[in-house]
Design a protein around this motif. Structure first.
Motif, mmCIF file in Angstrom:
data_model
loop_
_atom_site.group_PDB
_atom_site.id
_atom_site.type_symbol
_atom_site.label_atom_id
_atom_site.label_comp_id
_atom_site.label_asym_id
_atom_site.label_seq_id
_atom_site.Cartn_x
_atom_site.Cartn_y
_atom_site.Cartn_z
ATOM 1 N N TYR A 1 0.817 -1.215 0.000
ATOM 2 C CA TYR A 1 0.000 0.000 0.000
ATOM 3 C C TYR A 1 0.853 1.268 0.000
ATOM 4 C CZ TYR A 1 -3.567 -3.387 1.113
ATOM 5 O OH TYR A 1 -4.411 -4.480 1.059
ATOM 6 N N LEU A 2 2.171 1.092 -0.035
ATOM 7 C CA LEU A 2 3.086 2.234 -0.023
ATOM 8 C C LEU A 2 3.855 2.319 -1.334
ATOM 9 C CD1 LEU A 2 4.808 1.768 3.481
ATOM 10 C CD2 LEU A 2 2.683 2.972 2.963
ATOM 11 N N ALA A 3 4.171 3.539 -1.716
ATOM 12 C CA ALA A 3 5.116 3.796 -2.804
ATOM 13 C C ALA A 3 5.989 4.950 -2.345
ATOM 14 C CB ALA A 3 4.391 4.149 -4.097
ATOM 15 N N ASP B 1 -2.669 3.763 -1.464
ATOM 16 C CA ASP B 1 -4.000 3.163 -1.422
ATOM 17 C C ASP B 1 -4.213 2.629 -0.015
ATOM 18 O OD1 ASP B 1 -6.447 2.345 -2.377
ATOM 19 O OD2 ASP B 1 -5.705 0.495 -3.289
ATOM 20 N N LEU B 2 -5.447 2.622 0.414
ATOM 21 C CA LEU B 2 -5.760 2.064 1.730
ATOM 22 C C LEU B 2 -6.278 0.645 1.566
ATOM 23 C CD1 LEU B 2 -7.449 5.106 3.504
ATOM 24 C CD2 LEU B 2 -5.229 4.085 4.021
ATOM 25 N N ARG C 1 -8.779 12.174 3.869
ATOM 26 C CA ARG C 1 -9.185 10.774 3.996
ATOM 27 C C ARG C 1 -8.439 10.092 5.152
ATOM 28 N NH1 ARG C 1 -8.426 6.013 -0.485
ATOM 29 N NH2 ARG C 1 -9.795 4.507 0.501
ATOM 30 N N LEU C 2 -7.158 10.377 5.275
ATOM 31 C CA LEU C 2 -6.369 9.775 6.353
ATOM 32 C C LEU C 2 -6.838 10.295 7.715
ATOM 33 C CD1 LEU C 2 -2.789 9.931 4.758
ATOM 34 C CD2 LEU C 2 -4.404 8.008 4.766
ATOM 35 N N ARG C 3 -7.120 11.587 7.775
ATOM 36 C CA ARG C 3 -7.600 12.188 9.023
ATOM 37 C C ARG C 3 -8.950 11.606 9.420
ATOM 38 N NH1 ARG C 3 -7.993 17.074 7.210
ATOM 39 N NH2 ARG C 3 -10.251 17.002 7.131
ATOM 40 N N ARG C 4 -9.849 11.456 8.441
ATOM 41 C CA ARG C 4 -11.174 10.863 8.708
ATOM 42 C C ARG C 4 -11.030 9.417 9.179
ATOM 43 N NH1 ARG C 4 -12.659 13.661 4.130
ATOM 44 N NH2 ARG C 4 -12.421 11.815 2.844
ATOM 45 N N LEU C 5 -10.119 8.678 8.575
ATOM 46 C CA LEU C 5 -9.882 7.289 8.973
ATOM 47 C C LEU C 5 -9.507 7.224 10.452
ATOM 48 C CD1 LEU C 5 -9.374 4.251 8.318
ATOM 49 C CD2 LEU C 5 -7.027 4.916 7.751
ATOM 50 N N GLU D 1 -8.726 -5.598 8.995
ATOM 51 C CA GLU D 1 -7.561 -5.852 9.850
ATOM 52 C C GLU D 1 -6.350 -5.070 9.353
ATOM 53 O OE1 GLU D 1 -9.312 -8.318 8.331
ATOM 54 O OE2 GLU D 1 -10.368 -9.244 10.008
ATOM 55 N N ASP D 2 -6.154 -5.075 8.034
ATOM 56 C CA ASP D 2 -5.029 -4.336 7.449
ATOM 57 C C ASP D 2 -5.233 -2.828 7.603
ATOM 58 O OD1 ASP D 2 -3.905 -6.737 6.721
ATOM 59 O OD2 ASP D 2 -4.517 -6.605 4.618
ATOM 60 N N LEU D 3 -6.475 -2.393 7.396
ATOM 61 C CA LEU D 3 -6.791 -0.971 7.533
ATOM 62 C C LEU D 3 -6.532 -0.506 8.959
ATOM 63 C CD1 LEU D 3 -7.866 1.477 6.001
ATOM 64 C CD2 LEU D 3 -10.166 0.799 6.701
ATOM 65 N N ASP D 4 -6.876 -1.348 9.921
ATOM 66 C CA ASP D 4 -6.649 -1.011 11.324
ATOM 67 C C ASP D 4 -5.159 -0.850 11.617
ATOM 68 O OD1 ASP D 4 -7.661 -0.704 14.104
ATOM 69 O OD2 ASP D 4 -6.481 -2.532 14.420
#
Length: 198
Positions: A117-119, A125-126, A168-172, A131-134
């Protein structure tokens, strides 16, 4: 834990110094032209001598040798006897090392499936799996200071190091309860719960 984190500040300093040296060496049009010409000549006929390079660039050998020495010291060119070879792979190696110094790469080991999920050390991408999102969200929350009230702008500035879509990251983080939002734009990360293993 990444190799950089294990090796401490001295390794970090060396990596940044190497990256700085390469960038400074390449921050000159003439040296860029030298590297480009050496790469081209290496592809066509192998190692290139300084005199051949001087003719190709229409430069005198004496002034050319100063720029070549700077590029050799930076590791972009290397000498084999009296010939030159471009070492463009050194740029990739230094780039990879710098990426490993980013906060997310420090927190997510290279062997973790979450690295997909990283570049370049940033979220592109999330994950869809909760479980991964958490886990990703907990890593992001770890970027924020504990028990300190931050403005939305301060949170955005910190999260901008992790990805482009800071809203989006802040909302997550807020949706998962990893940050508390009060008023219209104040955020606080409560004292951390024990982290889950990556």
């Amino acid at each position: 834990m990444s190799a950089t984190a294990k090796s401490g500040g001295r390794a970090t300093s060396a990596i940044l110094s190497d990256a700085s040296e390469i960038l400074l060496a390449l921050s000159n049009d003439r040296r860029l032209a030298i590297v480009n010409t050496v790469v081209t000549m290496n592809k066509e006929s192998g190692a290139v001598r300084l005199a051949e390079l001087a003719r190709a660039l229409e430069l005198d050998v004496r002034s050319l040798s100063r720029d070549v020495m700077r590029l050799v010291e930076a590791g972009v060119l290397r000498r084999e006897g009296d010939a030159l070879i471009a070492d463009i792979a050194s740029l990739g190696r230094v780039g990879d090392s710098v990426v490993e110094m980013t906060a997310l790469c420090q927190a997510i080991p290279p062997e973790s499936p979450l690295r997909r999920y990283l570049a370049h050390g940033r979220i592109v991408d999330l994950p869809k799996r909760s479980e991964d999102l958490d886990v990703i969200a907990r890593v992001l929350a770890g970027l924020l200071p504990e028990d300190q009230t931050l403005t939305e702008g301060e949170v955005n500035a910190i999260l901008s190091h992790a990805g482009d879509d800071v809203a989006r990251l802040r909302r997550l983080l807020a949706d998962l309860g990893l940050v508390e939002r009060s008023g219209s734009a104040e955020y606080r990360r409560p004292a951390a719960a024990p982290a889950r293993a990556l």
